[in-house]
Scaffold this motif. Structure first.
Motif, PDB file in Angstrom:
ATOM      1  N   ALA A  94       6.092   3.968  -3.127  1.00 51.63           N
ATOM      2  CA  ALA A  94       4.775   3.993  -2.742  1.00 51.63           C
ATOM      3  C   ALA A  94       4.112   2.913  -2.218  1.00 51.63           C
ATOM      4  O   ALA A  94       3.395   2.983  -0.907  1.00 51.63           O
ATOM      5  CB  ALA A  94       3.720   4.479  -4.021  1.00 51.63           C
ATOM      6  N   ALA A  95       4.547   1.696  -2.596  1.00 50.21           N
ATOM      7  CA  ALA A  95       3.794   0.573  -1.901  1.00 50.21           C
ATOM      8  C   ALA A  95       4.624   0.495  -0.474  1.00 50.21           C
ATOM      9  O   ALA A  95       3.937   0.055   0.470  1.00 50.21           O
ATOM     10  CB  ALA A  95       4.234  -0.682  -2.819  1.00 50.21           C
ATOM     11  N   VAL A 145       5.688   2.978   1.421  1.00 53.40           N
ATOM     12  CA  VAL A 145       4.958   3.916   2.190  1.00 53.40           C
ATOM     13  C   VAL A 145       3.432   3.295   2.655  1.00 53.40           C
ATOM     14  O   VAL A 145       3.203   3.636   3.801  1.00 53.40           O
ATOM     15  CB  VAL A 145       5.014   5.327   1.398  1.00 53.40           C
ATOM     16  N   LYS A 146       2.871   3.058   1.741  1.00 55.12           N
ATOM     17  CA  LYS A 146       1.414   2.570   2.073  1.00 55.12           C
ATOM     18  C   LYS A 146       1.211   1.407   2.980  1.00 55.12           C
ATOM     19  O   LYS A 146       0.069   1.354   3.584  1.00 55.12           O
ATOM     20  CB  LYS A 146       0.723   2.449   0.751  1.00 55.12           C
ATOM     21  N   SER A 147       2.256   0.732   2.935  1.00 59.52           N
ATOM     22  CA  SER A 147       2.322  -0.693   3.785  1.00 59.52           C
ATOM     23  C   SER A 147       3.294  -0.611   4.860  1.00 59.52           C
ATOM     24  O   SER A 147       2.749  -0.313   6.176  1.00 59.52           O
ATOM     25  CB  SER A 147       2.566  -1.927   3.182  1.00 59.52           C
ATOM     26  N   ALA A 153       3.409   3.191   6.882  1.00 56.95           N
ATOM     27  CA  ALA A 153       2.038   3.685   7.705  1.00 56.95           C
ATOM     28  C   ALA A 153       1.653   2.686   8.713  1.00 56.95           C
ATOM     29  O   ALA A 153       1.335   3.334   9.772  1.00 56.95           O
ATOM     30  CB  ALA A 153       0.908   3.177   6.388  1.00 56.95           C
ATOM     31  N   GLU A 154       1.737   1.320   8.453  1.00 59.70           N
ATOM     32  CA  GLU A 154       1.687   0.638   9.781  1.00 59.70           C
ATOM     33  C   GLU A 154       2.665   0.678  10.882  1.00 59.70           C
ATOM     34  O   GLU A 154       2.187   0.777  12.002  1.00 59.70           O
ATOM     35  CB  GLU A 154       1.819  -0.875   9.105  1.00 59.70           C
TER      36      GLU A 154
END
Length: 105
Positions: free
Chosen positions: A74-75, A77-79, A82-83
């Motif tokens: 999750a970390a 994917v979110k960072s 996504a960027e």
């Protein structure tokens, strides 16, 4: 012709991930607990514990490792992912798909 300057993900440096202190602490705490569970399983085996008791502890360790994997994924994917996607790059997205395929075997 003007070259487009590539923007690097602020969370990643080459093949390394720059984590904030809290994220790092939480992940290390999870791994320390898992390591303790594995040592406990080893001790149970050395002490001739009942098979079902050992299997129950192995199951708990597997659940803890799966939980660690979910938090880390999750970390990521979110960072990082996504960027990368926001910038129009798909390398990390492709890498994520390959990794998910391995995880789901």
């Amino acid at each position: 012709m003007e070259e487009k300057e590539e923007m690097a993900c602020p969370h990643c440096s080459g093949m390394k991930k720059v984590r904030d202190g809290e994220e790092q602490r939480q992940l290390l705490n999870r791994l320390n607990r898992i390591e303790g569970q594995i040592r406990g399983v080893k001790k149970m085996l050395e002490e001739d514990a009942y098979c079902i008791d050992i299997l129950n502890q192995v199951s708990a360790a597997n659940c803890a490792l799966n939980s660690f994997t979910k938090v880390l994924l999750a970390a990521h994917v979110k960072s990082c992912v996504a960027e990368d996607v926001r910038e129009g790059n798909t390398e990390k997205l492709d890498e994520l798909v390959r990794t998910l395929q391995k995880l789901m075997k």
